[in-house]
Scaffold this active site. Structure first.
Site, PDB file in Angstrom:
ATOM      1  N   LYS A  13       0.868  -1.193  -0.099  1.00  0.00           N
ATOM      2  CA  LYS A  13       0.020   0.075   0.049  1.00  0.00           C
ATOM      3  C   LYS A  13       0.758   1.268   0.157  1.00  0.00           C
ATOM      4  O   LYS A  13       0.630   2.145  -0.752  1.00  0.00           O
ATOM      5  CB  LYS A  13      -0.805   0.089   1.281  1.00  0.00           C
ATOM      6  CG  LYS A  13      -1.729  -1.166   1.459  1.00  0.00           C
ATOM      7  CD  LYS A  13      -2.832  -1.050   2.279  1.00  0.00           C
ATOM      8  CE  LYS A  13      -2.049  -1.002   3.950  1.00  0.00           C
ATOM      9  NZ  LYS A  13      -1.397  -2.310   4.232  1.00  0.00           N
ATOM     10  N   ARG A  88      -8.944   0.752   9.925  1.00  0.00           N
ATOM     11  CA  ARG A  88      -8.565  -0.689  10.229  1.00  0.00           C
ATOM     12  C   ARG A  88      -9.471  -1.332  11.185  1.00  0.00           C
ATOM     13  O   ARG A  88      -9.380  -2.483  11.517  1.00  0.00           O
ATOM     14  CB  ARG A  88      -7.176  -0.658  10.994  1.00  0.00           C
ATOM     15  CG  ARG A  88      -6.010  -0.840  10.351  1.00  0.00           C
ATOM     16  CD  ARG A  88      -4.681  -0.731  11.181  1.00  0.00           C
ATOM     17  NE  ARG A  88      -3.680  -1.564  10.539  1.00  0.00           N
ATOM     18  CZ  ARG A  88      -2.689  -0.756   9.874  1.00  0.00           C
ATOM     19  NH1 ARG A  88      -2.896   0.360   9.487  1.00  0.00           N
ATOM     20  NH2 ARG A  88      -1.579  -1.357   9.417  1.00  0.00           N
ATOM     21  N   ARG A 122      11.473  -6.194   4.406  1.00  0.00           N
ATOM     22  CA  ARG A 122      11.523  -4.682   4.376  1.00  0.00           C
ATOM     23  C   ARG A 122      12.495  -4.109   4.886  1.00  0.00           C
ATOM     24  O   ARG A 122      12.525  -4.615   6.098  1.00  0.00           O
ATOM     25  CB  ARG A 122       9.916  -4.361   4.721  1.00  0.00           C
ATOM     26  CG  ARG A 122       9.627  -2.853   4.779  1.00  0.00           C
ATOM     27  CD  ARG A 122       8.202  -2.522   4.763  1.00  0.00           C
ATOM     28  NE  ARG A 122       7.517  -2.922   5.967  1.00  0.00           N
ATOM     29  CZ  ARG A 122       6.082  -2.679   6.298  1.00  0.00           C
ATOM     30  NH1 ARG A 122       5.537  -2.085   5.310  1.00  0.00           N
ATOM     31  NH2 ARG A 122       5.647  -3.207   7.294  1.00  0.00           N
ATOM     32  N   ARG A 155      12.140  -2.470  10.713  1.00  0.00           N
ATOM     33  CA  ARG A 155      11.104  -2.231  11.828  1.00  0.00           C
ATOM     34  C   ARG A 155      10.889  -3.087  12.746  1.00  0.00           C
ATOM     35  O   ARG A 155      10.892  -4.471  12.446  1.00  0.00           O
ATOM     36  CB  ARG A 155       9.629  -1.709  11.216  1.00  0.00           C
ATOM     37  CG  ARG A 155       9.599  -0.362  10.446  1.00  0.00           C
ATOM     38  CD  ARG A 155       8.441  -0.439   9.392  1.00  0.00           C
ATOM     39  NE  ARG A 155       6.979  -0.829  10.140  1.00  0.00           N
ATOM     40  CZ  ARG A 155       6.100  -0.744   9.495  1.00  0.00           C
ATOM     41  NH1 ARG A 155       5.911  -0.126   8.141  1.00  0.00           N
ATOM     42  NH2 ARG A 155       5.023  -1.121   9.987  1.00  0.00           N
ATOM     43  N   ARG A 166       0.366  -9.168  13.673  1.00  0.00           N
ATOM     44  CA  ARG A 166      -0.291  -8.132  13.068  1.00  0.00           C
ATOM     45  C   ARG A 166      -0.986  -9.030  12.035  1.00  0.00           C
ATOM     46  O   ARG A 166      -2.180  -8.481  11.612  1.00  0.00           O
ATOM     47  CB  ARG A 166       0.662  -7.345  12.174  1.00  0.00           C
ATOM     48  CG  ARG A 166       1.625  -6.573  13.127  1.00  0.00           C
ATOM     49  CD  ARG A 166       2.896  -5.909  12.757  1.00  0.00           C
ATOM     50  NE  ARG A 166       2.599  -5.168  11.424  1.00  0.00           N
ATOM     51  CZ  ARG A 166       3.511  -4.822  10.541  1.00  0.00           C
ATOM     52  NH1 ARG A 166       4.583  -5.748  10.323  1.00  0.00           N
ATOM     53  NH2 ARG A 166       3.203  -3.954   9.684  1.00  0.00           N
TER      54      ARG A 166
HETATM   55  P1  ADP Z   1       1.908  -1.706   7.562  1.00  0.00           P
HETATM   56  O1  ADP Z   1       2.331  -0.491   6.284  1.00  0.00           O
HETATM   57  O2  ADP Z   1       3.035  -2.853   7.702  1.00  0.00           O
HETATM   58  O3  ADP Z   1       0.439  -2.227   7.466  1.00  0.00           O
HETATM   59  P2  ADP Z   1       1.418   0.658   9.022  1.00  0.00           P
HETATM   60  O4  ADP Z   1       2.595   1.343   8.846  1.00  0.00           O
HETATM   61  O5  ADP Z   1       0.242   0.828   8.368  1.00  0.00           O
HETATM   62  O6  ADP Z   1       1.947  -0.813   8.888  1.00  0.00           O
HETATM   63  O7  ADP Z   1       1.217   0.579  10.718  1.00  0.00           O
HETATM   64  C1  ADP Z   1       2.114   0.195  11.802  1.00  0.00           C
HETATM   65  C2  ADP Z   1       1.226   0.151  13.244  1.00  0.00           C
HETATM   66  O8  ADP Z   1       0.729   1.438  13.406  1.00  0.00           O
HETATM   67  C3  ADP Z   1       0.247  -0.854  13.160  1.00  0.00           C
HETATM   68  O9  ADP Z   1       0.575  -2.122  13.430  1.00  0.00           O
HETATM   69  C4  ADP Z   1      -0.539  -0.317  14.263  1.00  0.00           C
HETATM   70  O10 ADP Z   1      -0.189  -0.617  15.525  1.00  0.00           O
HETATM   71  C5  ADP Z   1      -0.537   1.344  13.998  1.00  0.00           C
HETATM   72  N1  ADP Z   1      -1.618   1.899  13.352  1.00  0.00           N
HETATM   73  C6  ADP Z   1      -1.587   2.071  12.319  1.00  0.00           C
HETATM   74  N2  ADP Z   1      -2.716   2.642  11.694  1.00  0.00           N
HETATM   75  C7  ADP Z   1      -3.358   2.226  12.496  1.00  0.00           C
HETATM   76  C8  ADP Z   1      -5.047   2.389  12.497  1.00  0.00           C
HETATM   77  N3  ADP Z   1      -5.944   2.924  11.805  1.00  0.00           N
HETATM   78  N4  ADP Z   1      -5.869   1.937  13.864  1.00  0.00           N
HETATM   79  C9  ADP Z   1      -4.755   1.445  14.936  1.00  0.00           C
HETATM   80  N5  ADP Z   1      -3.652   1.393  14.734  1.00  0.00           N
HETATM   81  C10 ADP Z   1      -2.962   1.704  13.583  1.00  0.00           C
HETATM   82  P1  ADP Z   2       2.295  -1.873   3.341  1.00  0.00           P
HETATM   83  O1  ADP Z   2       2.472  -0.460   3.166  1.00  0.00           O
HETATM   84  O2  ADP Z   2       1.105  -2.476   2.697  1.00  0.00           O
HETATM   85  O3  ADP Z   2       2.774  -2.343   4.523  1.00  0.00           O
HETATM   86  P2  ADP Z   2       4.922  -1.750   1.739  1.00  0.00           P
HETATM   87  O4  ADP Z   2       4.655  -0.771   0.415  1.00  0.00           O
HETATM   88  O5  ADP Z   2       5.689  -1.196   2.881  1.00  0.00           O
HETATM   89  O6  ADP Z   2       3.278  -2.539   2.247  1.00  0.00           O
HETATM   90  O7  ADP Z   2       5.716  -2.936   1.128  1.00  0.00           O
HETATM   91  C1  ADP Z   2       6.183  -3.859   1.858  1.00  0.00           C
HETATM   92  C2  ADP Z   2       7.409  -4.450   1.310  1.00  0.00           C
HETATM   93  O8  ADP Z   2       7.253  -5.254  -0.006  1.00  0.00           O
HETATM   94  C3  ADP Z   2       8.407  -3.416   1.174  1.00  0.00           C
HETATM   95  O9  ADP Z   2       9.745  -4.134   1.487  1.00  0.00           O
HETATM   96  C4  ADP Z   2       8.094  -3.197  -0.173  1.00  0.00           C
HETATM   97  O10 ADP Z   2       9.700  -2.794  -1.019  1.00  0.00           O
HETATM   98  C5  ADP Z   2       7.841  -4.582  -0.974  1.00  0.00           C
HETATM   99  N1  ADP Z   2       6.881  -4.378  -2.082  1.00  0.00           N
HETATM  100  C6  ADP Z   2       6.026  -3.410  -2.222  1.00  0.00           C
HETATM  101  N2  ADP Z   2       5.258  -3.633  -3.282  1.00  0.00           N
HETATM  102  C7  ADP Z   2       6.012  -4.629  -3.947  1.00  0.00           C
HETATM  103  C8  ADP Z   2       5.726  -5.261  -5.245  1.00  0.00           C
HETATM  104  N3  ADP Z   2       4.735  -4.932  -5.909  1.00  0.00           N
HETATM  105  N4  ADP Z   2       6.385  -6.342  -5.396  1.00  0.00           N
HETATM  106  C9  ADP Z   2       7.267  -6.734  -4.746  1.00  0.00           C
HETATM  107  N5  ADP Z   2       7.735  -6.086  -3.458  1.00  0.00           N
HETATM  108  C10 ADP Z   2       6.841  -5.044  -3.139  1.00  0.00           C
END
Ligand code: ADP
Ligand code: ADP
Length: 208
Positions: A13, A88, A122, A155, A166
């Site tokens: 995303k 979420r 990542r 992270r 998660r």
């Molecule tokens: P990822 O991109 O790997 O899904 P995020 O960066 O979106 O992770 O979120 C990291 C953490 O921040 C989540 O695991 C949660 O602890 C917190 N968080 C983010 N967005 C929300 C939300 N909408 N509601 C509650 N906690 C959140």
């Molecule tokens: P999210 O925001 O949904 O948690 P990220 O954008 O941080 O996901 O992507 C998670 C991991 O996967 C990162 O290490 C990123 O570089 C990798 N990644 C993202 N999109 C792709 C894709 N289309 N193909 C392969 N790897 C990807």
């Protein structure tokens, strides 16, 4: 264009949002990034949420909703936005419906093995939040950010135990939003398993 990016952690995303915001000229608002910025700056909010993020649990709804409400009131979000990682929970989605009217919700679809591969590889630059993957999107020099030259980190919540938690939290609290938005006619499913370029292209086509 008022968009929500929905999908499991690691589905890509944030990666797609970083490009889509240029396509549409709208800000990318990631609640995870907002929380991490607060933690880094040592704010009261940051102190409150630090342990929650490290464990991969959800920050309480009222805290998260208030933060998003403030952010959506800023001028740059008036014409549109990409909300990444919010809502979420159903309670967050109901609160968002009271704040604004969405155009579409993009659902990033990816199987569990691919999710775990993406999350465990990542790496991020702590100061800019720029995201890499050790195999799929490596930096020019191993372990070093292309732009700032700073060391990349993993992270805390991308370590094995937090990943498992998660994914459970996603299934229990966030996956129900797929039906919630499908029922409202807002959902667009996107195959997130392709390359970032292909995912972006198919999303832009689906939204046009
Ligand atoms: P990822 O991109 O790997 O899904 P995020 O960066 O979106 O992770 O979120 C990291 C953490 O921040 C989540 O695991 C949660 O602890 C917190 N968080 C983010 N967005 C929300 C939300 N909408 N509601 C509650 N906690 C959140
Ligand atoms: P999210 O925001 O949904 O948690 P990220 O954008 O941080 O996901 O992507 C998670 C991991 O996967 C990162 O290490 C990123 O570089 C990798 N990644 C993202 N999109 C792709 C894709 N289309 N193909 C392969 N790897 C990807």
């Amino acid at each position: 264009m008022k968009l929500v990016f929905l999908g499991p952690p690691g589905a890509g995303k944030g990666t797609i949002a970083a490009e889509a915001k240029k396509v549409y000229g709208i800000p990318h608002i990631s609640t995870g990034d907002l929380f991490r910025a607060n933690i880094k700056n040592g704010t009261e909010l940051g102190k409150r949420v630090q342990a929650i993020l490290a464990a991969g649990d959800l920050v309480p709804d009222e805290v998260t909703i208030a933060m998003v409400e403030d952010r959506l009131e800023e001028d740059d979000a008036k014409a549109g936005f990409i909300l990444d990682g919010f809502p979420r929970t159903i309670a967050q989605a109901d609160a968002l419906a009271g704040m604004t009217q969405l155009d579409r919700v993009v659902n990033f679809v990816l199987d569990k093995e691919a999710i775990v591969r993406r999350l465990s590889g990542r790496r991020v630059c702590k100061s800019t939040g720029r995201t890499y993957h050790i195999l799929y999107n490596p930096p020019k020099v191993e372990g070093i950010d292309d732009e700032t030259g700073e060391p990349l980190i993993q992270r805390d919540d991308d370590k094995e135990e937090a990943i498992r938690n998660r994914l459970e939290v996603y299934e229990a609290s966030t996956a129900p939003l797929i039906d919630y938005y499908r029922t409202k006619g807002l959902l667009v499913d996107i195959d997130a398993s392709k390359s970032p370029e292909e995912v972006l292209k198919s999303m832009v086509e689906a939204l046009s």
